[in-house]
Every structure is written in C-alpha cells, then in structure tokens.
Design an enzyme around this catalytic site. Sequence first.
Site, PDB file in Angstrom:
ATOM      1  N   CYS A  86       0.837  -1.200   0.000  1.00 18.86           N
ATOM      2  CA  CYS A  86       0.000   0.000   0.000  1.00 18.86           C
ATOM      3  C   CYS A  86       0.877   1.258   0.000  1.00 18.86           C
ATOM      4  O   CYS A  86       1.430   1.607  -1.033  1.00 18.86           O
ATOM      5  CB  CYS A  86      -0.988  -0.038   1.172  1.00 18.86           C
ATOM      6  SG  CYS A  86      -2.339   1.151   1.043  1.00 18.86           S
ATOM      7  N   HIS A 183      -3.418  -5.197   1.540  1.00 20.31           N
ATOM      8  CA  HIS A 183      -2.696  -5.467   2.787  1.00 20.31           C
ATOM      9  C   HIS A 183      -2.672  -6.965   3.089  1.00 20.31           C
ATOM     10  O   HIS A 183      -3.596  -7.481   3.731  1.00 20.31           O
ATOM     11  CB  HIS A 183      -3.375  -4.736   3.950  1.00 20.31           C
ATOM     12  CG  HIS A 183      -3.199  -3.258   3.943  1.00 20.31           C
ATOM     13  ND1 HIS A 183      -2.245  -2.618   4.706  1.00 20.31           N
ATOM     14  CD2 HIS A 183      -3.845  -2.290   3.255  1.00 20.31           C
ATOM     15  CE1 HIS A 183      -2.316  -1.309   4.496  1.00 20.31           C
ATOM     16  NE2 HIS A 183      -3.279  -1.089   3.617  1.00 20.31           N
ATOM     17  N   GLU A 185      -0.998  -8.477   5.265  1.00 22.45           N
ATOM     18  CA  GLU A 185      -0.844  -8.716   6.710  1.00 22.45           C
ATOM     19  C   GLU A 185      -2.175  -8.689   7.451  1.00 22.45           C
ATOM     20  O   GLU A 185      -2.235  -9.038   8.638  1.00 22.45           O
ATOM     21  CB  GLU A 185       0.123  -7.692   7.321  1.00 22.45           C
ATOM     22  CG  GLU A 185      -0.444  -6.311   7.595  1.00 22.45           C
ATOM     23  CD  GLU A 185      -0.570  -5.424   6.356  1.00 22.45           C
ATOM     24  OE1 GLU A 185      -0.917  -4.240   6.510  1.00 22.45           O
ATOM     25  OE2 GLU A 185      -0.315  -5.910   5.230  1.00 22.45           O
TER      26      GLU A 185
END
Length: 205
Positions: A86, A183, A185
């Site tokens: 990002c 994202h 994660e």
Amino acid sequence: MSAKIGILAIQGDVAENVSSLVASIADLNQDATVHIVKTPEEISAMDGLVIPGGESTTIGQLSLVNGSQKVIKQKVESGMPVLGICAGMVLLASNATDRVVGKTEQPLFDFLDIELERNSFGRQRESFEANVSMDSIGISNYNGVFIRAPAISSTSNDIEVLAKLNEKVVAIKKGNIIGTSFHPELTDDLAVHKYFVNLVKDSKQ
C-alpha cells in the site's frame, strides 16, 4: 545461512507484518529471523525489507531525515528483496499523484517506472475486500484487503503485472521488488509473505 528480514518501523502496520512473517517462516521451516528496523545501520544488516502500509508521505519524509532512504536505495539496487505494501508501494514508485489532491511532492524511492494514483479506490470509509489472483507467482484466489489503496495506471515494459482489479493494476514485480495495493498482513492467508520469505532466502543462495 540465516536470513534477516526487516520491517521498516518508521510508521504503519508493523506488528501485523511481524506476525505474518513469523508465521510464514515457521510454516516454511526456513532459517530466517524478523527484525523491526528504523535506522540506516539496522537496515544495512538486513537481507530483505518490508515497507508496510501507513502514511506514505510521513514514511518518506522521516526516512529521508534519518538517512534510511539512502541505505534502502543502495541495498535494493544491489539486489535486496523489498515488499512494498500500500503506502510502501507508493514509495517504490517514480511518480505518484492523489485522486483528490493531484500531484504530490512527497519523497519517493524511485525504483519503479510506473504511474501511480494514491487513494485510487476511495478513502477509508470506502475500504473493501476483493478476490485477486497472482497466478504467475503461484498465488490464486487471494483475498485482498484494500484500505485507501493506491493503483497503477501504467507501467514500463520491465515491470511484471501480477494482478489487476477493475482494470487497475494492484500488484507488480520487478526482479527483487514486489508491490501490492492491498494489505496481505490483514488476512490469515500467508501466501504473499511466504513468497517474500522464499524470495529473500533465494537471494542469499
């Protein structure tokens, strides 16, 4: 030989990436360690680096002030793998505009000859999840989490497009450099982080 993977901890989603990398290393049974890094000295000791999501202008300016931007550029240019997530992908670009404010004057690492638009899918309240496939690196049907996500409108010929969403490029690769609009994660799927761990290990061979 153990690989050291750093997460640039100037600002952004640091803890989530630590968890994803630690879990990925354990699943892969790889000899690697995860480190939170901020200073040029810490970064210079790494074999791979994750630049997390967050505020790209803040991360860029602070990395310029503390001297880490210069070290990151030197390390990546010499072959160290880097994953830009990002805001991290914004920083990897040579050009960035904002969907609302237009041209930005933020510091960029200038690794990727791409035209990138910040907040391309809207602001925070317009965050969403969508299925993306990165078949060329063996990742299919990945649940991408998009939060104030950037997108790429054009790339140079040396950049591999890994994934598109609504005709916008949302994941790219150029040699040792990977960038994602979404994202990884923030999902339980470790495929992207596992791919990056293997990339780092392969670069040390």
